[in-house]
Design a protein around this motif. Structure first.
Motif, PDB file in Angstrom:
ATOM      1  N   ARG A 178       9.560  62.214  98.226  1.00  0.00           N
ATOM      2  CA  ARG A 178       9.336  62.298  96.781  1.00  0.00           C
ATOM      3  C   ARG A 178      10.536  61.782  95.995  1.00  0.00           C
ATOM      4  O   ARG A 178      10.392  61.071  95.001  1.00  0.00           O
ATOM      5  CB  ARG A 178       9.018  63.737  96.371  1.00  0.00           C
ATOM      6  N   MET A 179      11.743  62.151  96.453  1.00  0.00           N
ATOM      7  CA  MET A 179      12.937  61.727  95.724  1.00  0.00           C
ATOM      8  C   MET A 179      13.260  60.253  95.955  1.00  0.00           C
ATOM      9  O   MET A 179      13.707  59.567  95.040  1.00  0.00           O
ATOM     10  CB  MET A 179      14.136  62.585  96.147  1.00  0.00           C
ATOM     11  N   GLY A 180      13.037  59.765  97.170  1.00  0.00           N
ATOM     12  CA  GLY A 180      13.399  58.390  97.493  1.00  0.00           C
ATOM     13  C   GLY A 180      12.342  57.368  97.131  1.00  0.00           C
ATOM     14  O   GLY A 180      12.613  56.419  96.390  1.00  0.00           O
ATOM     15  N   ILE A 181      11.118  57.555  97.629  1.00  0.00           N
ATOM     16  CA  ILE A 181      10.050  56.569  97.405  1.00  0.00           C
ATOM     17  C   ILE A 181       9.433  56.723  96.028  1.00  0.00           C
ATOM     18  O   ILE A 181       9.255  55.751  95.299  1.00  0.00           O
ATOM     19  CB  ILE A 181       8.968  56.699  98.501  1.00  0.00           C
ATOM     20  N   GLU A 182       9.072  57.960  95.673  1.00  0.00           N
ATOM     21  CA  GLU A 182       8.417  58.171  94.392  1.00  0.00           C
ATOM     22  C   GLU A 182       9.425  58.214  93.236  1.00  0.00           C
ATOM     23  O   GLU A 182       9.187  57.647  92.177  1.00  0.00           O
ATOM     24  CB  GLU A 182       7.604  59.471  94.428  1.00  0.00           C
ATOM     25  N   GLY A 183      10.560  58.884  93.434  1.00  0.00           N
ATOM     26  CA  GLY A 183      11.549  59.007  92.375  1.00  0.00           C
ATOM     27  C   GLY A 183      12.570  57.887  92.340  1.00  0.00           C
ATOM     28  O   GLY A 183      13.348  57.785  91.393  1.00  0.00           O
ATOM     29  N   GLN A 184      12.608  57.048  93.381  1.00  0.00           N
ATOM     30  CA  GLN A 184      13.518  55.899  93.493  1.00  0.00           C
ATOM     31  C   GLN A 184      14.998  56.297  93.393  1.00  0.00           C
ATOM     32  O   GLN A 184      15.834  55.505  93.010  1.00  0.00           O
ATOM     33  CB  GLN A 184      13.185  54.847  92.437  1.00  0.00           C
ATOM     34  N   ASN A 185      15.295  57.541  93.795  1.00  0.00           N
ATOM     35  CA  ASN A 185      16.684  57.997  93.851  1.00  0.00           C
ATOM     36  C   ASN A 185      17.135  57.869  95.302  1.00  0.00           C
ATOM     37  O   ASN A 185      17.252  58.864  96.037  1.00  0.00           O
ATOM     38  CB  ASN A 185      16.795  59.450  93.364  1.00  0.00           C
ATOM     39  N   TYR A 186      17.401  56.632  95.714  1.00  0.00           N
ATOM     40  CA  TYR A 186      17.608  56.344  97.128  1.00  0.00           C
ATOM     41  C   TYR A 186      18.891  56.974  97.680  1.00  0.00           C
ATOM     42  O   TYR A 186      18.918  57.430  98.820  1.00  0.00           O
ATOM     43  CB  TYR A 186      17.631  54.827  97.348  1.00  0.00           C
ATOM     44  N   GLY A 187      19.930  57.006  96.906  1.00  0.00           N
ATOM     45  CA  GLY A 187      21.180  57.595  97.371  1.00  0.00           C
ATOM     46  C   GLY A 187      21.023  59.082  97.641  1.00  0.00           C
ATOM     47  O   GLY A 187      21.462  59.588  98.681  1.00  0.00           O
ATOM     48  N   PHE A 188      20.402  59.784  96.716  1.00  0.00           N
ATOM     49  CA  PHE A 188      20.187  61.219  96.870  1.00  0.00           C
ATOM     50  C   PHE A 188      19.284  61.505  98.065  1.00  0.00           C
ATOM     51  O   PHE A 188      19.560  62.414  98.860  1.00  0.00           O
ATOM     52  CB  PHE A 188      19.578  61.789  95.593  1.00  0.00           C
ATOM     53  N   ALA A 189      18.198  60.737  98.213  1.00  0.00           N
ATOM     54  CA  ALA A 189      17.272  60.937  99.327  1.00  0.00           C
ATOM     55  C   ALA A 189      17.957  60.678 100.671  1.00  0.00           C
ATOM     56  O   ALA A 189      17.729  61.397 101.647  1.00  0.00           O
ATOM     57  CB  ALA A 189      16.056  60.020  99.174  1.00  0.00           C
ATOM     58  N   THR A 190      18.811  59.651 100.717  1.00  0.00           N
ATOM     59  CA  THR A 190      19.552  59.357 101.945  1.00  0.00           C
ATOM     60  C   THR A 190      20.497  60.495 102.297  1.00  0.00           C
ATOM     61  O   THR A 190      20.655  60.859 103.467  1.00  0.00           O
ATOM     62  CB  THR A 190      20.350  58.047 101.800  1.00  0.00           C
ATOM     63  N   ALA A 191      21.136  61.069 101.288  1.00  0.00           N
ATOM     64  CA  ALA A 191      22.040  62.191 101.514  1.00  0.00           C
ATOM     65  C   ALA A 191      21.295  63.395 102.086  1.00  0.00           C
ATOM     66  O   ALA A 191      21.785  64.059 103.012  1.00  0.00           O
ATOM     67  CB  ALA A 191      22.732  62.572 100.206  1.00  0.00           C
ATOM     68  N   VAL A 192      20.107  63.675 101.570  1.00  0.00           N
ATOM     69  CA  VAL A 192      19.303  64.794 102.081  1.00  0.00           C
ATOM     70  C   VAL A 192      18.892  64.537 103.526  1.00  0.00           C
ATOM     71  O   VAL A 192      18.961  65.425 104.379  1.00  0.00           O
ATOM     72  CB  VAL A 192      18.059  65.022 101.204  1.00  0.00           C
ATOM     73  N   GLY A 193      18.467  63.288 103.823  1.00  0.00           N
ATOM     74  CA  GLY A 193      18.094  62.942 105.191  1.00  0.00           C
ATOM     75  C   GLY A 193      19.264  63.042 106.158  1.00  0.00           C
ATOM     76  O   GLY A 193      19.120  63.517 107.291  1.00  0.00           O
ATOM     77  N   LEU A 194      20.448  62.604 105.705  1.00  0.00           N
ATOM     78  CA  LEU A 194      21.649  62.693 106.542  1.00  0.00           C
ATOM     79  C   LEU A 194      22.041  64.149 106.777  1.00  0.00           C
ATOM     80  O   LEU A 194      22.431  64.520 107.889  1.00  0.00           O
ATOM     81  CB  LEU A 194      22.796  61.938 105.881  1.00  0.00           C
ATOM     82  N   PHE A 195      21.913  64.965 105.753  1.00  0.00           N
ATOM     83  CA  PHE A 195      22.183  66.404 105.892  1.00  0.00           C
ATOM     84  C   PHE A 195      21.274  67.014 106.954  1.00  0.00           C
ATOM     85  O   PHE A 195      21.717  67.790 107.806  1.00  0.00           O
ATOM     86  CB  PHE A 195      21.973  67.093 104.541  1.00  0.00           C
ATOM     87  N   ASN A 196      20.001  66.650 106.923  1.00  0.00           N
ATOM     88  CA  ASN A 196      19.037  67.146 107.912  1.00  0.00           C
ATOM     89  C   ASN A 196      19.432  66.722 109.322  1.00  0.00           C
ATOM     90  O   ASN A 196      19.365  67.512 110.271  1.00  0.00           O
ATOM     91  CB  ASN A 196      17.638  66.619 107.573  1.00  0.00           C
ATOM     92  N   SER A 197      19.870  65.479 109.482  1.00  0.00           N
ATOM     93  CA  SER A 197      20.264  64.970 110.795  1.00  0.00           C
ATOM     94  C   SER A 197      21.491  65.711 111.338  1.00  0.00           C
ATOM     95  O   SER A 197      21.566  66.016 112.538  1.00  0.00           O
ATOM     96  CB  SER A 197      20.566  63.468 110.707  1.00  0.00           C
TER      97      SER A 197
END
Length: 305
Positions: A263-282
């Motif tokens: 939702r944040m990356g694809i729909e909201g186009q906040n790619y930096g924030f979405a990447t940070a959340v994904g990296l946190f999960n990893s």
């Protein structure tokens, strides 16, 4: 050096067909897992589409701080953990027990029928499974609500009730996976030396004692390895199924890290924030795998590494 190269070429020549079979898996991981790795830099930049991956202001840990301090942080963490842990808690032992039952069945026709019926759900597309769940639980003409109405009770809108989401997700996940997951346990049980069972029968052990003292200890390494692999994915709930089943009314119990990233990356186009959340999960997943492996090695003397 020449000797090493000749040895390498001889090994490649000897195992060329095995390497050929392995190559699609190798290419898959290289292309989809390793090549995109430089993209994690987006988690530390104010990425602007169209200006290149490495452009944009360096913001450091801003996105991580924003996520950790957001009102959704604990909800996402809790939902992600529970939707992965509940199938593991209630479903991990089912394939083991099913494998034991299958091995004990003497009628080969019924055994094949039971295996086929339980293996098939694994090969059904997640989209189809989600569609079946939505149709079966429909508040208007779903089979479940039709039966509830026949019993004189009030129909329940399961898919709009946040309290039902975890139950639906967990039960459907166990139904879809337990048959296929039992294959490796069946193979492990079939590999046990029959003389152990013969000795047990001579000593007068019953079926329960045979299971507890012979079968389970013999397949213990297999159980430990599969448990560790399952723990490794405890923070990686499948995006597709959650995305297909959840809606705005069930976010409280259904929204997980992967759907939030979408939702944040694809729909909201906040790619930096979405990447940070994904990296946190990893990072959390890596820590859990490492901790589980260390704990298992100390308790059972068995581990992945």
């Amino acid at each position: 050096m020449k000797k090493r190269m000749s040895t390498l070429f001889s090994l490649v020549k000897r195992d060329k067909y095995l390497l050929l079979m392995f190559s699609p898996i190798f290419l898959y991981y290289v292309i989809f897992m390793y090549v995109p790795m430089p993209g994690i830099l987006l988690a530390f930049r104010n990425f602007i589409p169209g200006q290149g991956m490495f452009s944009g202001e360096w913001v450091g840990l801003r996105w991580f701080d924003q996520f950790v301090n957001s009102i959704y942080f604990w909800r996402l963490l809790r939902n992600t953990f529970l939707l992965a842990f509940l199938p593991l808690l209630f479903g991990f032992s089912i394939p083991i027990l099913f494998a034991v039952c299958i091995v004990e069945i003497k009628n080969r026709t019924f055994k094949r029928f039971a295996q086929t019926v339980t293996y098939l759900p694994h090969f059904i597309s997640t989209v189809v499974v989600a569609g079946m769940i939505i149709n079966f639980l429909s508040p208007t003409d779903g089979i479940v609500n039709t039966l509830i109405a026949k019993l004189g009770m009030e129909k329940v809108n399961f898919m709009m009730d946040a309290g039902w989401f975890r139950t639906i997700f967990t039960s459907s996940d166990i139904w879809q996976s337990f048959g296929f997951s039992s294959i490796i346990y069946i193979a492990a049980i079939m590999g046990i030396d029959p003389e152990m069972y013969d000795s047990g029968k001579i000593d007068g052990v019953n079926k329960f004692q045979e299971l507890w003292h012979l079968t389970l200890p013999s397949i213990k390494p297999t159980i430990v390895i599969l448990l560790l692999l399952s723990l490794g994915g405890i923070m990686s709930v499948g995006f597709e199924k959650v995305y297909l089943l959840y809606n705005g009314a069930t976010y409280e119990t259904a929204d997980v890290l992967s759907t939030y990233v979408y939702r944040m990356g694809i729909e909201g186009q906040n790619y930096g924030f979405a990447t940070a959340v994904g990296l946190f999960n990893s990072i959390i997943t890596f820590v859990l795998v490492f901790a589980a492996n260390t704990m298992t090695r100390r308790l059972t003397k068995m581990s992945l590494w």
